[in-house]
Design a protein around this motif. Structure first.
Motif, PDB file in Angstrom:
ATOM      1  N   ASN A   1       0.855  -1.180   0.000  1.00 23.30           N
ATOM      2  CA  ASN A   1       0.000   0.000   0.000  1.00 23.30           C
ATOM      3  C   ASN A   1       0.899   1.240   0.000  1.00 23.30           C
ATOM      4  O   ASN A   1       1.766   1.376   0.868  1.00 23.30           O
ATOM      5  CB  ASN A   1      -0.904  -0.021   1.236  1.00 23.30           C
ATOM      6  CG  ASN A   1      -1.899   1.105   1.250  1.00 23.30           C
ATOM      7  OD1 ASN A   1      -1.642   2.190   0.738  1.00 23.30           O
ATOM      8  ND2 ASN A   1      -3.039   0.864   1.852  1.00 23.30           N
ATOM      9  N   PRO A   2       0.709   2.165  -0.941  1.00 24.58           N
ATOM     10  CA  PRO A   2       1.583   3.345  -1.013  1.00 24.58           C
ATOM     11  C   PRO A   2       1.506   4.236   0.221  1.00 24.58           C
ATOM     12  O   PRO A   2       2.435   4.998   0.498  1.00 24.58           O
ATOM     13  CB  PRO A   2       1.109   4.088  -2.259  1.00 24.58           C
ATOM     14  CG  PRO A   2      -0.218   3.528  -2.585  1.00 24.58           C
ATOM     15  CD  PRO A   2      -0.300   2.165  -1.991  1.00 24.58           C
ATOM     16  N   LEU A   3       0.428   4.146   0.984  1.00 25.37           N
ATOM     17  CA  LEU A   3       0.309   4.967   2.193  1.00 25.37           C
ATOM     18  C   LEU A   3       1.120   4.410   3.349  1.00 25.37           C
ATOM     19  O   LEU A   3       1.333   5.096   4.354  1.00 25.37           O
ATOM     20  CB  LEU A   3      -1.166   5.102   2.591  1.00 25.37           C
ATOM     21  CG  LEU A   3      -2.063   5.778   1.557  1.00 25.37           C
ATOM     22  CD1 LEU A   3      -3.509   5.777   2.030  1.00 25.37           C
ATOM     23  CD2 LEU A   3      -1.591   7.193   1.290  1.00 25.37           C
TER      24      LEU A   3
ATOM     25  N   LYS B   1       4.176   3.982   3.575  1.00 25.41           N
ATOM     26  CA  LYS B   1       5.440   4.694   3.797  1.00 25.41           C
ATOM     27  C   LYS B   1       5.283   5.791   4.848  1.00 25.41           C
ATOM     28  O   LYS B   1       6.252   6.244   5.425  1.00 25.41           O
ATOM     29  CB  LYS B   1       5.981   5.272   2.486  1.00 25.41           C
ATOM     30  CG  LYS B   1       5.149   6.370   1.872  1.00 25.41           C
ATOM     31  CD  LYS B   1       5.745   6.834   0.577  1.00 25.41           C
ATOM     32  CE  LYS B   1       4.884   7.905  -0.058  1.00 25.41           C
ATOM     33  NZ  LYS B   1       5.391   8.323  -1.343  1.00 25.41           N
ATOM     34  N   TRP B   2       4.024   6.191   5.124  1.00 23.01           N
ATOM     35  CA  TRP B   2       3.770   7.212   6.131  1.00 23.01           C
ATOM     36  C   TRP B   2       3.423   6.625   7.489  1.00 23.01           C
ATOM     37  O   TRP B   2       3.304   7.360   8.463  1.00 23.01           O
ATOM     38  CB  TRP B   2       2.640   8.134   5.672  1.00 23.01           C
ATOM     39  CG  TRP B   2       2.997   8.867   4.422  1.00 23.01           C
ATOM     40  CD1 TRP B   2       2.564   8.609   3.173  1.00 23.01           C
ATOM     41  CD2 TRP B   2       3.901   9.962   4.309  1.00 23.01           C
ATOM     42  NE1 TRP B   2       3.131   9.465   2.273  1.00 23.01           N
ATOM     43  CE2 TRP B   2       3.961  10.321   2.957  1.00 23.01           C
ATOM     44  CE3 TRP B   2       4.681  10.676   5.215  1.00 23.01           C
ATOM     45  CZ2 TRP B   2       4.757  11.345   2.488  1.00 23.01           C
ATOM     46  CZ3 TRP B   2       5.465  11.709   4.742  1.00 23.01           C
ATOM     47  CH2 TRP B   2       5.506  12.037   3.400  1.00 23.01           C
TER      48      TRP B   2
END
Length: 153
Positions: A97-99, A101-102
């Motif tokens: 999931n690209p989110l 990384k946060w």
């Protein structure tokens, strides 16, 4: 009826991960019958076309529906003599999931709890404002109904 073979295939999305594919190859007991959906179209009084829905490049025409279907059947039979039918199952590559990384980006931020409380307070204020707004709408609707009923008398 089929034997499994595992094949490594390159990932099309240019990721570092690989995806697996299972190729099912026929064993000595081949399929004996296939069923296709055929689109029959009438063009003129003596012209019909027949198109295999799953294979749009496989088409025929004839002066009757029956003739078009007979020609199409012959074409399909000839084509199937030259091919091998196998099933291919492909595992979909799992991407992160690209989110993510946060995730945890604010775990050491000393102001994070204060910011969360500010958000919660803002939400409480908005909830009160919306409740008041809907109460006003309900009052206006009730008043309008009373005025309509009095006018109707």
């Amino acid at each position: 009826m089929f034997e499994k073979q595992w094949v490594k295939m390159p990932n099309i999305t240019n990721q570092k991960k690989q995806m697996n594919a299972t190729v099912l190859t026929p064993n000595p007991n081949p399929l004996t019958q296939l069923t296709y959906q055929v689109l029959i179209e009438k063009h003129d009084e003596d012209l019909y076309s027949a198109i295999v829905w799953e294979l749009p490049e496989c088409r025929s025409s004839g002066s009757t529906k029956e003739e078009a279907l007979k020609i199409l059947h012959r074409l399909l039979t000839e084509r199937l003599k030259k091919v091998e039918i196998v099933s291919l199952t492909v595992d979909i590559p799992q991407t992160e999931n690209p989110l993510m990384k946060w995730a945890g980006a604010f775990k050491n931020d000393p102001h994070f709890d204060e910011m969360l409380e500010d958000i919660a307070e803002l939400r409480r204020d908005r909830n009160v404002q919306m409740a008041e707004y809907y109460d006003r709408l309900d009052e206006a609707e009730a008043t309008n109904k009373i005025e309509v009923e009095e006018t109707a008398k």
